[in-house]
Design a protein around this motif. Sequence first.
Motif, short mmCIF file in Angstrom:
data_model
loop_
_atom_site.label_atom_id
_atom_site.label_comp_id
_atom_site.label_asym_id
_atom_site.label_seq_id
_atom_site.Cartn_x
_atom_site.Cartn_y
_atom_site.Cartn_z
N ILE A 44 25.79 41.26 44.96
CA ILE A 44 26.26 40.15 44.14
C ILE A 44 27.72 39.90 44.47
O ILE A 44 28.47 40.85 44.76
CB ILE A 44 26.07 40.44 42.63
N ALA A 45 28.11 38.65 44.45
CA ALA A 45 29.51 38.32 44.68
C ALA A 45 30.37 38.91 43.57
O ALA A 45 29.95 38.94 42.40
CB ALA A 45 29.70 36.80 44.74
N CYS A 46 31.54 39.39 43.92
CA CYS A 46 32.46 39.93 42.93
C CYS A 46 32.97 38.80 42.04
O CYS A 46 33.39 37.76 42.53
CB CYS A 46 33.63 40.63 43.61
N ALA A 47 32.92 39.02 40.74
CA ALA A 47 33.39 38.01 39.80
C ALA A 47 34.91 38.02 39.66
O ALA A 47 35.48 37.11 39.07
CB ALA A 47 32.75 38.25 38.43
N HIS A 48 35.56 39.03 40.21
CA HIS A 48 37.01 39.17 40.09
C HIS A 48 37.62 39.53 41.44
O HIS A 48 38.24 40.58 41.59
CB HIS A 48 37.36 40.24 39.05
N PRO A 49 37.47 38.66 42.46
CA PRO A 49 37.98 39.02 43.78
C PRO A 49 39.48 39.22 43.77
O PRO A 49 40.20 38.49 43.11
CB PRO A 49 37.58 37.83 44.66
N GLY A 50 39.91 40.25 44.48
CA GLY A 50 41.33 40.53 44.57
C GLY A 50 41.87 41.37 43.43
O GLY A 50 43.01 41.82 43.49
N ALA A 51 41.08 41.60 42.40
CA ALA A 51 41.55 42.39 41.26
C ALA A 51 41.18 43.85 41.47
O ALA A 51 40.12 44.18 42.02
CB ALA A 51 40.92 41.89 39.96
N ASN A 52 42.05 44.73 41.04
CA ASN A 52 41.79 46.16 41.07
C ASN A 52 40.99 46.48 39.81
O ASN A 52 41.52 46.45 38.71
CB ASN A 52 43.11 46.92 41.11
N HIS A 53 39.69 46.77 39.97
CA HIS A 53 38.85 46.97 38.79
C HIS A 53 37.68 47.90 39.07
O HIS A 53 37.34 48.16 40.21
CB HIS A 53 38.35 45.63 38.26
N SER A 54 37.12 48.40 37.98
CA SER A 54 35.90 49.19 38.04
C SER A 54 34.81 48.35 37.40
O SER A 54 34.78 48.18 36.18
CB SER A 54 36.06 50.49 37.24
N PRO A 55 33.91 47.80 38.20
CA PRO A 55 32.92 46.89 37.65
C PRO A 55 31.84 47.60 36.84
O PRO A 55 31.48 48.74 37.11
CB PRO A 55 32.33 46.22 38.89
N ALA A 56 31.36 46.88 35.85
CA ALA A 56 30.20 47.29 35.08
C ALA A 56 29.26 46.10 35.10
O ALA A 56 29.69 44.96 34.89
CB ALA A 56 30.60 47.64 33.65
N PHE A 57 28.00 46.35 35.39
CA PHE A 57 27.04 45.25 35.51
C PHE A 57 26.02 45.29 34.40
O PHE A 57 25.46 46.34 34.09
CB PHE A 57 26.34 45.30 36.87
N MET A 58 25.79 44.13 33.81
CA MET A 58 24.73 43.95 32.81
C MET A 58 23.63 43.18 33.52
O MET A 58 23.84 42.04 33.93
CB MET A 58 25.28 43.20 31.60
#
Length: 172
Positions: free
Chosen positions: A107-121
């Motif tokens: 899936i495309a990142c919803a926050h490109p360029g951001a330093n983050h730990s994604p959680a997916f629902m």
Amino acid sequence: MTSGSQTDRETPSDPVGFDKHDHAGCITTAVAAAEAHCAANGLRFTPVRRAALEILLQEHRALGAYETLDRLREAGFGAQPPVAYRALEFLVANGFAHKIERLNAFIACAHPGANHSPAFMICRACDSVAEAQSAPARGALGDAARATGFQIERTMVEAVGLCPACADNAAP
């Protein structure tokens, strides 16, 4: 995708995927972020990589490598699996996409360029996916890691349930 720009130090807070938004704008923003990142880091944002990102951005659901390959073939790119896998690996390695292990899909990142730990629902009914921010270092996982001396470098949270539209349809 979110609107506006974020630096590498900022972390996103709003989940993206189930809400109504300017989808054309999020595609434009994500492609521009990828172009800028590649230019700044001397990376080649090839036509097939761009096409793979645009394919992932068309929907807020995860796509398997073979579905991505089918769409790349329809767009005039090669029909061999390495074409899709190499493009997807590049997008994941550079933070433009994520691999959702539960679905063995991307899936495309919803926050490109951001330093983050994604959680997916992940909606179990329609396979739509929303990306939110997780904070593993602050919760029970972070406490357990600190207690054992473990240093968390990367996490991936995947929650399965029903999106708002499917939950409304399932309501009696």
